[in-house]
Design a protein around this motif. Structure first.
Motif, PDB file in Angstrom:
ATOM      1  N   ILE A  95       0.824  -1.224   0.000  1.00 16.47           N
ATOM      2  CA  ILE A  95       0.000   0.000   0.000  1.00 16.47           C
ATOM      3  C   ILE A  95       0.853   1.268   0.000  1.00 16.47           C
ATOM      4  N   ALA A  96       1.942   1.231   0.759  1.00 15.84           N
ATOM      5  CA  ALA A  96       2.716   2.473   0.931  1.00 15.84           C
ATOM      6  C   ALA A  96       3.732   2.694  -0.189  1.00 15.84           C
ATOM      7  N   GLU A  97       4.188   1.604  -0.821  1.00 16.11           N
ATOM      8  CA  GLU A  97       5.245   1.785  -1.829  1.00 16.11           C
ATOM      9  C   GLU A  97       4.837   1.309  -3.225  1.00 16.11           C
ATOM     10  N   ILE A  98       4.392   0.044  -3.293  1.00 15.36           N
ATOM     11  CA  ILE A  98       4.175  -0.569  -4.608  1.00 15.36           C
ATOM     12  C   ILE A  98       3.027   0.108  -5.360  1.00 15.36           C
ATOM     13  N   LEU A  99       1.868   0.188  -4.726  1.00 16.18           N
ATOM     14  CA  LEU A  99       0.706   0.734  -5.450  1.00 16.18           C
ATOM     15  C   LEU A  99       0.861   2.227  -5.791  1.00 16.18           C
ATOM     16  N   PRO A 100       1.378   3.057  -4.883  1.00 20.92           N
ATOM     17  CA  PRO A 100       1.573   4.466  -5.277  1.00 20.92           C
ATOM     18  C   PRO A 100       2.501   4.604  -6.483  1.00 20.92           C
ATOM     19  N   LYS A 101       3.541   3.749  -6.527  1.00 16.22           N
ATOM     20  CA  LYS A 101       4.465   3.813  -7.664  1.00 16.22           C
ATOM     21  C   LYS A 101       3.761   3.325  -8.938  1.00 16.22           C
ATOM     22  N   PHE A 102       2.974   2.285  -8.784  1.00 18.16           N
ATOM     23  CA  PHE A 102       2.245   1.700  -9.921  1.00 18.16           C
ATOM     24  C   PHE A 102       1.260   2.702 -10.529  1.00 18.16           C
ATOM     25  N   LEU A 103       0.596   3.467  -9.670  1.00 16.50           N
ATOM     26  CA  LEU A 103      -0.435   4.419 -10.147  1.00 16.50           C
ATOM     27  C   LEU A 103       0.099   5.830 -10.332  1.00 16.50           C
ATOM     28  N   GLU A 104       1.332   6.045  -9.902  1.00 13.84           N
ATOM     29  CA  GLU A 104       1.895   7.405  -9.871  1.00 13.84           C
ATOM     30  C   GLU A 104       0.963   8.363  -9.131  1.00 13.84           C
ATOM     31  N   ILE A 105       0.759   8.028  -7.875  1.00 13.78           N
ATOM     32  CA  ILE A 105      -0.050   8.892  -6.995  1.00 13.78           C
ATOM     33  C   ILE A 105       0.534   8.791  -5.593  1.00 13.78           C
ATOM     34  N   ASP A 106       0.218   9.777  -4.717  1.00  9.01           N
ATOM     35  CA  ASP A 106       0.920   9.847  -3.434  1.00  9.01           C
ATOM     36  C   ASP A 106       0.539   8.759  -2.436  1.00  9.01           C
ATOM     37  N   GLU A 107      -0.774   8.557  -2.275  1.00  6.01           N
ATOM     38  CA  GLU A 107      -1.224   7.670  -1.194  1.00  6.01           C
ATOM     39  C   GLU A 107      -2.276   6.708  -1.709  1.00  6.01           C
ATOM     40  N   VAL A 108      -2.288   5.513  -1.148  1.00  3.60           N
ATOM     41  CA  VAL A 108      -3.266   4.505  -1.597  1.00  3.60           C
ATOM     42  C   VAL A 108      -3.908   3.818  -0.388  1.00  3.60           C
ATOM     43  N   ARG A 109      -5.154   3.490  -0.541  1.00  8.50           N
ATOM     44  CA  ARG A 109      -5.842   2.625   0.422  1.00  8.50           C
ATOM     45  C   ARG A 109      -6.587   1.551  -0.348  1.00  8.50           C
ATOM     46  N   LEU A 110      -6.817   0.430   0.332  1.00  7.87           N
ATOM     47  CA  LEU A 110      -7.656  -0.618  -0.262  1.00  7.87           C
ATOM     48  C   LEU A 110      -9.101  -0.348   0.137  1.00  7.87           C
ATOM     49  N   THR A 111     -10.012  -0.674  -0.760  1.00 10.10           N
ATOM     50  CA  THR A 111     -11.444  -0.528  -0.480  1.00 10.10           C
ATOM     51  C   THR A 111     -12.115  -1.843  -0.883  1.00 10.10           C
ATOM     52  N   ASN A 112     -13.420  -1.899  -0.716  1.00 11.45           N
ATOM     53  CA  ASN A 112     -14.101  -3.141  -1.102  1.00 11.45           C
ATOM     54  C   ASN A 112     -14.535  -3.143  -2.568  1.00 11.45           C
ATOM     55  N   GLY A 113     -14.094  -2.188  -3.332  1.00 12.72           N
ATOM     56  CA  GLY A 113     -14.441  -2.136  -4.748  1.00 12.72           C
ATOM     57  C   GLY A 113     -14.246  -0.718  -5.246  1.00 12.72           C
ATOM     58  N   ALA A 114     -14.353  -0.541  -6.564  1.00 14.45           N
ATOM     59  CA  ALA A 114     -14.229   0.813  -7.114  1.00 14.45           C
ATOM     60  C   ALA A 114     -15.325   1.705  -6.541  1.00 14.45           C
ATOM     61  N   ARG A 115     -16.540   1.159  -6.448  1.00 17.79           N
ATOM     62  CA  ARG A 115     -17.671   1.995  -6.001  1.00 17.79           C
ATOM     63  C   ARG A 115     -17.467   2.478  -4.569  1.00 17.79           C
ATOM     64  N   ILE A 257      -9.001  -0.339  -5.241  1.00 19.54           N
ATOM     65  CA  ILE A 257      -7.932   0.515  -4.735  1.00 19.54           C
ATOM     66  C   ILE A 257      -8.311   1.972  -4.959  1.00 19.54           C
ATOM     67  N   LEU A 258      -7.870   2.790  -4.013  1.00 22.75           N
ATOM     68  CA  LEU A 258      -8.154   4.219  -4.068  1.00 22.75           C
ATOM     69  C   LEU A 258      -6.834   4.958  -3.924  1.00 22.75           C
ATOM     70  N   GLY A 259      -6.512   5.789  -4.901  1.00 20.46           N
ATOM     71  CA  GLY A 259      -5.309   6.611  -4.821  1.00 20.46           C
ATOM     72  C   GLY A 259      -5.712   8.058  -4.644  1.00 20.46           C
ATOM     73  N   ILE A 260      -4.949   8.777  -3.812  1.00 16.18           N
ATOM     74  CA  ILE A 260      -5.264  10.200  -3.617  1.00 16.18           C
ATOM     75  C   ILE A 260      -3.975  11.026  -3.612  1.00 16.18           C
ATOM     76  N   ASN A 261      -4.104  12.287  -3.927  1.00 18.22           N
ATOM     77  CA  ASN A 261      -2.970  13.200  -3.815  1.00 18.22           C
ATOM     78  C   ASN A 261      -2.799  13.634  -2.359  1.00 18.22           C
ATOM     79  N   ASP A 262      -1.550  13.874  -1.986  1.00 19.84           N
ATOM     80  CA  ASP A 262      -1.215  14.227  -0.605  1.00 19.84           C
ATOM     81  C   ASP A 262      -2.076  15.323  -0.002  1.00 19.84           C
TER      82      ASP A 262
END
Ligand SMILES: Cc1ncc(COP(=O)(O)O)c(C=O)c1O
Length: 409
Positions: A95-115, A257-262
């Protein structure tokens, strides 16, 4: 053990505490229960064209470890209170390293779906009565998320049949319109990239630039993109981005997955006043079982397939070209297609259905006979399908099936 001091048995029902008339049925016939014990999917030998399924298929290597993680809260054995900080399995790194790099975004959290990711943003950024702008090709769950928060939804049009292309410039017009009517600007704009009907990619970067001129943040719904193709939130200028694990990241569901800017961190990841380490918007923890493990275990495979996206688009274009050789068949949406999900208008199958003894269900039956599923039963006038990760042989098998069925005309 329940203490049935105040209970008695009555015809298979145990009646507990007559005062509150609480009846719990505890006896069921073996026949009633057997249907739950003998559920099998029986689809292994079919080619599944359903767009919602193709990107969620787990690689065999991941299927092998699944059984170890199916029990309840399987990932929580090493949790010290914050799911996103679990070290084993390596959720924190993911969550802290791989996914932000993959999406090119600052922060990521897991959710139960896109919705759920979309809802989290709408719920954190907007207040009941606020307005948001979304594109006309949005998924229904965006409307429901807005309804749950109590928002006014203003749609940006598409150009209609046959392209259904989103009119990006209308974002500015709609923003002005809302300001003139309500006195304030909309709180958020949503872009579907690509949509789930036509596989159209609006110019998300252009939309973000328009919205940012009004200081309106932009959420990119990339449920059909993340995990299939390279996506950079930074390049799209997205403030928020959501993806779907079960739709496009070779994961069991439900997970997103949810990515957000800092700059939005304190708003979206705000903590409970009472449980100081728990994020309110995610009710303390995100998904907390098997789906987290499959999302992570499939990631190396996802990374590889994303690099081959061009190949998937070429296959889809080949498929569209061959389908359009069937009389009257036409791909709707922007041409040439840039996605594996495509929508076809198929008057020829509709004509056959009018005379066929199975009526409008004939197409589903004929395809199934040929080892193909995924077109909704009863559809003949038009349908969508995906060729994602089908081999060239499988694609040709599907084409032959459609050609053969069309010759029933
Ligand atoms: C464009 C789009 N967005 C969002 C969703 C919802 O995804 P999820 O099931 O992960 O909430 C879908 C599902 O089909 C979709 O097509």
């Amino acid at each position: 053990m329940l203490a049935f001091s105040n209970s008695y048995k009555n015809n298979g029902a145990i009646v507990i505490n007559r005062k509150i008339n609480l009846i719990i049925m505890l006896e069921f016939s073996a026949q009633e229960l057997s249907k739950f014990m003998e559920m099998h999917r029986n689809i292994a030998e079919y080619i599944n064209l359903n767009p919602i399924q193709r990107g969620g298929i787990l690689p065999d290597s991941v299927k092998e470890i699944v059984l170890e993680w199916v029990d309840g809260y399987s990932i929580c054995d090493h949790c010290e209170g914050v799911l996103s900080e679990i070290k084993d399995p390596p959720i924190e790194t993911f969550i802290a390293e791989i996914l932000p790099k993959f999406l090119e975004i600052d922060e990521v959290r897991l959710t139960n779906g896109a919705r759920e990711g979309i809802f989290a943003i709408l719920h954190s950024v907007c207040k009941p009565g606020n307005s948001i702008i979304i594109d006309k090709n949005s998924h229904y769950s965006v409307f429901l998320a807005a309804e749950r928060v109590g928002l006014n939804v203003i749609e940006v049009e598409n150009n209609g049949y046959p392209e259904y292309k989103i009119l990006e410039d209308q974002y500015a017009e709609k923003i002005e319109e809302i300001k003139n009517k309500s006195g304030s600007y909309p709180e958020l704009a949503v872009v579907t990239y690509p949509d789930g009907n036509y596989g159209n990619f609006p110019d998300a970067k252009k939309i973000a630039e328009i919205c940012h001129e009004y200081e309106i943040p932009v959420l990119v719904n990339a449920a059909y993109a993340i995990g299939r193709m390279p996506i950079s939130a930074r390049k799209l200028k997205a403030d928020f981005i959501v993806g779907s694990g079960h739709k496009s990241m070779a994961s069991t569901g439900p997970i997103g997955i949810l990515g957000i800017n800092d700059e939005w961190k304190d708003v979206i990841f705000r903590k409970s006043w009472r449980y100081k380490n728990k994020e309110v918007e995610f009710l303390g923890c995100g998904p907390r079982g098997l789906a987290v493990v499959t999302l992570m275990a499939s990631f190396p495979h996802v990374l590889e397939r994303v690099k081959k996206w061009k190949n998937e688009v070429e296959k889809a274009r080949y498929f569209v070209k061959e389908m359009e050789n069937i009389p009257t068949v036409k791909q709707l949406g922007v041409k040439p297609t840039s996605h594996d999900l495509n929508f076809f208008e198929t008057p020829i199958f509709y004509e056959i259905s009018k005379k066929h003894k199975r009526g409008r269900f004939f197409l589903y039956r004929e395809l199934k006979k040929r080892g193909i599923i995924g077109i909704k039963p009863g559809l003949t006038k038009n349908f969508k399908l995906s060729t994602y990760l089908l081999t060239k042989d499988e694609i040709n098998r599907v084409l032959e099936a459609f050609q053969e069925i069309a010759s029933l005309h």
